[in-house]
Design a protein around this motif. Structure first.
Motif, PDB file in Angstrom:
ATOM      1  N   VAL A 241      41.106  38.534  33.804  1.00 14.75           N
ATOM      2  CA  VAL A 241      41.748  38.368  35.104  1.00 14.75           C
ATOM      3  C   VAL A 241      43.140  38.976  35.052  1.00 14.75           C
TER       4      VAL A 241
ATOM      5  N   LYS B 172      47.020  32.867  45.489  1.00 15.88           N
ATOM      6  CA  LYS B 172      46.645  34.140  44.860  1.00 15.88           C
ATOM      7  C   LYS B 172      45.939  33.902  43.524  1.00 15.88           C
TER       8      LYS B 172
ATOM      9  N   LYS C  69      41.858  34.809  42.306  1.00 11.33           N
ATOM     10  CA  LYS C  69      41.523  35.602  41.126  1.00 11.33           C
ATOM     11  C   LYS C  69      40.650  34.860  40.120  1.00 11.33           C
TER      12      LYS C  69
END
Length: 229
Positions: free
Chosen positions: A154, A202, A206
């Motif tokens: 990630v 955010k 992810k």
């Protein structure tokens, strides 16, 4: 000596920022448009990026997004606008901090030092016991700044990594937005500050299969955020 790239279409602002940053011992690179900024990012070893939002041609938000595809470094956005939506957009594109024009140069310097110190701590040696953490398929290594979810890597910004590492290394502990802000940004938290909320959103996008039904970062309504053990 850290090298800082200052990008703004207003030459007077770039020159003013350069004077103050050089007086603190920083090395400065300058650009007055987005395309030149991207060229310098490819050519130079840049440690921190100061980036104006409103520029002709390629704006700062697009530059920020493109830089994030390639590099992990602190990004501070500058904008003449104070509306929350502009701040949210900048943070959503991967910025770590946001300064509204007009600003005092000493405030900007303080933000620069804070971001560089945090990034150095993230990438430095924290001791064998604190370098790695693994919880239910989420793995993080502070030495390599690497994060994976079920072995899928990630891409996190330095600030996103810092927040997630804080929560995972203290799994089971609920942190308020104020506590997270104080520990990550090391500044006083304002009641109207939604910076933490934007970053949490955010991060969830992810690492979660469904950001609306998070399995890792849970919201404890009225209290804060927690990564459950």
């Amino acid at each position: 000596m850290s090298t800082i790239l200052v990008v703004d279409d207003e030459k007077e602002i770039v020159d003013l920022v350069e004077i103050y940053l050089k007086s603190e011992g920083f090395s400065i690179e300058k650009a007055y448009d987005g395309n030149r900024a991207l060229e310098l990012m490819d050519q130079k070893e840049i440690d921190l990026l100061i980036l104006d939002v409103m520029m002709p041609g390629m704006n700062g938000l697009e530059v920020c997004q493109r830089v994030r595809y390639k590099r992990k470094l602190p990004i501070i956005m500058l904008s003449a606008k104070s509306e929350d939506v502009d701040k949210i957009m900048g943070l959503g594109m991967g910025a770590d901090d946001y300064v509204t024009k007009p600003f005092h140069p000493l405030e900007l310097i303080a933000r620069v030092k804070s971001q560089l110190n945090r990034f150095a701590q993230l990438t430095g040696d924290l001791g064998e016991d604190n370098n790695e953490v693994s919880i239910r398929g989420l793995y993080m290594d502070s030495r390599s700044h690497k994060a994976t979810v079920f072995e899928r890597e990630v891409e996190l910004t330095p600030t996103e990594f810092d927040i997630l590492f804080l929560l995972t290394t203290h799994a089971g502990k609920v942190f308020s937005a104020e506590e997270i802000f104080h520990k990550v940004w090391k500044e006083k938290y304002l009641d109207s500050n939604n910076t933490v909320m934007v970053h949490i959103r955010k991060i969830r996008e992810k690492i979660e299969e469904n950001a609306r039904k998070p399995k890792f970062i849970k919201t404890v309504w009225g209290v804060g955020y927690v990564v459950e053990k």
